[in-house]
Scaffold this active site. Structure first.
Site, PDB file in Angstrom:
ATOM      1  N   ARG A  59       0.901  -1.182  -0.084  1.00 22.03           N
ATOM      2  CA  ARG A  59       0.092  -0.172  -0.018  1.00 22.03           C
ATOM      3  C   ARG A  59       0.944   1.091   0.002  1.00 22.03           C
ATOM      4  O   ARG A  59       1.732   1.441   0.793  1.00 22.03           O
ATOM      5  CB  ARG A  59      -0.948   0.170   1.450  1.00 22.03           C
ATOM      6  CG  ARG A  59      -1.552   1.408   1.329  1.00 22.03           C
ATOM      7  CD  ARG A  59      -2.682   1.493   2.486  1.00 22.03           C
ATOM      8  NE  ARG A  59      -3.932   0.978   1.938  1.00 22.03           N
ATOM      9  CZ  ARG A  59      -4.969   1.088   2.664  1.00 22.03           C
ATOM     10  NH1 ARG A  59      -5.228   1.714   3.583  1.00 22.03           N
ATOM     11  NH2 ARG A  59      -6.159   0.308   2.097  1.00 22.03           N
ATOM     12  N   HIS A  69      -7.630   0.507  -6.303  1.00 19.94           N
ATOM     13  CA  HIS A  69      -7.871  -0.348  -5.136  1.00 19.94           C
ATOM     14  C   HIS A  69      -8.658  -1.420  -5.337  1.00 19.94           C
ATOM     15  O   HIS A  69      -9.737  -1.524  -5.041  1.00 19.94           O
ATOM     16  CB  HIS A  69      -8.704   0.650  -4.159  1.00 19.94           C
ATOM     17  CG  HIS A  69      -8.405   0.496  -2.664  1.00 19.94           C
ATOM     18  ND1 HIS A  69      -7.763  -0.600  -2.319  1.00 19.94           N
ATOM     19  CD2 HIS A  69      -9.159   0.915  -1.468  1.00 19.94           C
ATOM     20  CE1 HIS A  69      -8.197  -1.057  -0.811  1.00 19.94           C
ATOM     21  NE2 HIS A  69      -8.726   0.157  -0.464  1.00 19.94           N
ATOM     22  N   GLN A  86     -10.458  -3.673  -2.852  1.00 18.79           N
ATOM     23  CA  GLN A  86     -11.763  -3.091  -2.379  1.00 18.79           C
ATOM     24  C   GLN A  86     -13.045  -3.271  -3.310  1.00 18.79           C
ATOM     25  O   GLN A  86     -13.967  -3.576  -2.921  1.00 18.79           O
ATOM     26  CB  GLN A  86     -11.430  -1.757  -2.102  1.00 18.79           C
ATOM     27  CG  GLN A  86     -12.652  -0.610  -1.806  1.00 18.79           C
ATOM     28  CD  GLN A  86     -13.081  -1.038  -0.348  1.00 18.79           C
ATOM     29  OE1 GLN A  86     -12.208  -1.032   0.526  1.00 18.79           O
ATOM     30  NE2 GLN A  86     -14.417  -1.231  -0.041  1.00 18.79           N
ATOM     31  N   ASP A 100     -17.209   8.232  -0.857  1.00 19.09           N
ATOM     32  CA  ASP A 100     -16.113   7.849  -0.118  1.00 19.09           C
ATOM     33  C   ASP A 100     -15.927   9.403   0.389  1.00 19.09           C
ATOM     34  O   ASP A 100     -16.452  10.087   0.103  1.00 19.09           O
ATOM     35  CB  ASP A 100     -15.066   7.413  -1.268  1.00 19.09           C
ATOM     36  CG  ASP A 100     -13.596   6.891  -0.933  1.00 19.09           C
ATOM     37  OD1 ASP A 100     -13.362   7.206   0.563  1.00 19.09           O
ATOM     38  OD2 ASP A 100     -12.646   6.742  -1.333  1.00 19.09           O
ATOM     39  N   CYS A 119     -16.277   2.489   1.232  1.00 19.19           N
ATOM     40  CA  CYS A 119     -15.451   1.574   1.644  1.00 19.19           C
ATOM     41  C   CYS A 119     -14.748   1.803   2.700  1.00 19.19           C
ATOM     42  O   CYS A 119     -13.962   1.061   3.418  1.00 19.19           O
ATOM     43  CB  CYS A 119     -14.105   1.980   0.639  1.00 19.19           C
ATOM     44  SG  CYS A 119     -13.710   3.813   0.113  1.00 19.19           S
ATOM     45  N   ARG A 161     -13.874  -7.559   2.769  1.00 20.95           N
ATOM     46  CA  ARG A 161     -12.657  -7.427   2.252  1.00 20.95           C
ATOM     47  C   ARG A 161     -11.614  -8.816   2.560  1.00 20.95           C
ATOM     48  O   ARG A 161     -10.633  -9.083   1.785  1.00 20.95           O
ATOM     49  CB  ARG A 161     -12.065  -6.333   3.047  1.00 20.95           C
ATOM     50  CG  ARG A 161     -12.406  -4.980   2.855  1.00 20.95           C
ATOM     51  CD  ARG A 161     -12.468  -4.434   1.426  1.00 20.95           C
ATOM     52  NE  ARG A 161     -11.026  -4.358   0.973  1.00 20.95           N
ATOM     53  CZ  ARG A 161     -10.057  -3.629   1.302  1.00 20.95           C
ATOM     54  NH1 ARG A 161     -10.404  -2.548   2.250  1.00 20.95           N
ATOM     55  NH2 ARG A 161      -8.893  -3.578   0.974  1.00 20.95           N
TER      56      ARG A 161
HETATM   57  N1   CP Z   1     -11.136   0.645   2.793  1.00 23.82           N
HETATM   58  C1   CP Z   1      -9.707   0.773   3.062  1.00 23.82           C
HETATM   59  O1   CP Z   1      -9.018   0.499   2.222  1.00 23.82           O
HETATM   60  O2   CP Z   1      -9.821   0.523   4.748  1.00 23.82           O
HETATM   61  P1   CP Z   1      -8.396   0.839   5.307  1.00 23.82           P
HETATM   62  O3   CP Z   1      -7.891   2.119   4.806  1.00 23.82           O
HETATM   63  O4   CP Z   1      -8.797   0.892   6.563  1.00 23.82           O
HETATM   64  O5   CP Z   1      -7.311  -0.332   4.930  1.00 23.82           O
END
Ligand code: CP
Length: 336
Positions: free
Chosen positions: A108, A135, A138, A237, A278, A323
């Protein structure tokens, strides 16, 4: 099913066929069933993975950790700023080191090119846990959630993403919808002289091309009525994403307030529409940032009202759980 994804990376869903995406979603459903019924599934015992985070996370990190542990794997978490990567060691050298120790690498971070470079040099599967552009894990969880609501065949359904711009999550949703024949609409303001909400033009063009074959309709609109018309899922979001400047808040509050997802907005969608996010979400002032924004700009709710977030239409925690099941499916399919 007959799909083998062994050894593959998951960097962007454009790299996956519709059948491969369906395969991952079916696997995730199987894993959810096993987990819910308490059936052990330590299919990857003896393997180890590393999670390389340059940004904070709750869901993605925990989904990879619990998913890996359920599959019998060992996990190393490298928190932001805790590895040599970037400051003292190139991505290429980091990839070559980690690839000799681990069977898979999650990343990430910021630039999408970084995860591409990791994958080029690691020699083991690399999974994108969020970059500035995409992403993908997600989007898999989100579509799994829609399948649970509306059935596995989602062709002809419509997902409307309400936001300032498509962004990383919006782009991945646009791709997965195009691939699966789901209508996808970005509904938001037009800024800087544009006529439509922002979105990466290359991703949009690629999705429109895919949509010609799958029957999906990909659209961008500033018009809330148009965005909500026939929507089966209304998605939003946060207004300022991870890694974006806090200085953006003032302008975003002004521009995005008309696009806050409210009960009135939901009433314009299909009567059985679900609300998706998300997470994390600023639906109240129970966070440091939520409280600061409330004090500074006088808004106690941002991208979604607390009423919608807590309503019977909301599927946000189901998405969060999914997830883990979808990430487990990705790890299993690429490492087995
Ligand atoms: N939606 C998501 O990626 O959550 P986090 O940032 O907590 O990993």
């Amino acid at each position: 099913m007959g799909q083998s994804l062994s050894g593959r990376n998951l960097l962007c869903l454009l790299d996956f066929s519709s059948a491969e995406i369906e395969h991952l979603l079916n696997l995730a459903t199987d894993f959810k069933r096993l987990k819910r019924s308490g059936v052990p599934h330590r299919y990857l015992e003896g393997k180890n993975i590393v999670l390389l985070f340059e940004k904070t996370s709750t869901r993605t990190r925990c989904a990879f950790e619990v998913g890996a542990m359920d599959l019998g794997m060992g996990v190393t978490y490298l928190e932001p700023g805790s590895s040599q990567m970037g400051k003292k060691e190139s991505i290429e050298d980091t990839a070559r080191v980690l690839g000799r120790m681990y069977d898979g690498i999650e990343y990430r971070g910021f630039e999408h090119e970084n995860v591409v470079e990791l994958a080029r040099c690691a020699g083991v599967p690399v999974w994108n846990g969020l970059t500035n552009d995409f992403h993908p894990t997600q989007a898999l969880a989100d579509i799994m959630t829609m399948r649970e609501e509306f059935g596995n065949d989602l062709s002809g359904r419509k997902l409307t993403y309400v936001g300032m711009e498509a962004g990383n999550t919006g782009h991945s949703l646009m791709i997965i919808c195009a691939k699966l024949g789901i209508d996808f609409c970005v509904c938001g303001p037009a800024v800087d002289g544009a006529f439509e909400p922002m979105c990466n033009p290359d991703v949009f063009a690629a999705c429109c091309e895919i949509a010609k074959k799958t029957g999906a309709h990909i659209s961008l609109t500033t018009d809330i009525d148009e965005g909500m018309r026939d929507a089966d899922a209304v998605y939003t979001d946060v207004w300022v994403g991870m890694g974006q400047s806090d200085e953006l808040w003032g302008n975003r509050v002004k521009i995005m307030t008309p696009y806050r997802v409210t009960a009135d907005m939901m009433s314009k969608a299909n009567p059985k529409a679900i609300f998706m996010h998300c997470l994390p979400s600023f639906h109240d002032t129970n966070t440091t940032i939520g409280a600061e924004i409330a004090q500074k700009y006088g808004v106690a709710e941002m991208e979604v009202t607390d009423e919608v977030f807590e309503s019977s239409q909301s599927r946000v925690f189901q998405e969060a759980e999914n997830r883990m099941h979808t990430i487990k499916a990705v790890m299993y399919a690429t490492l087995k």
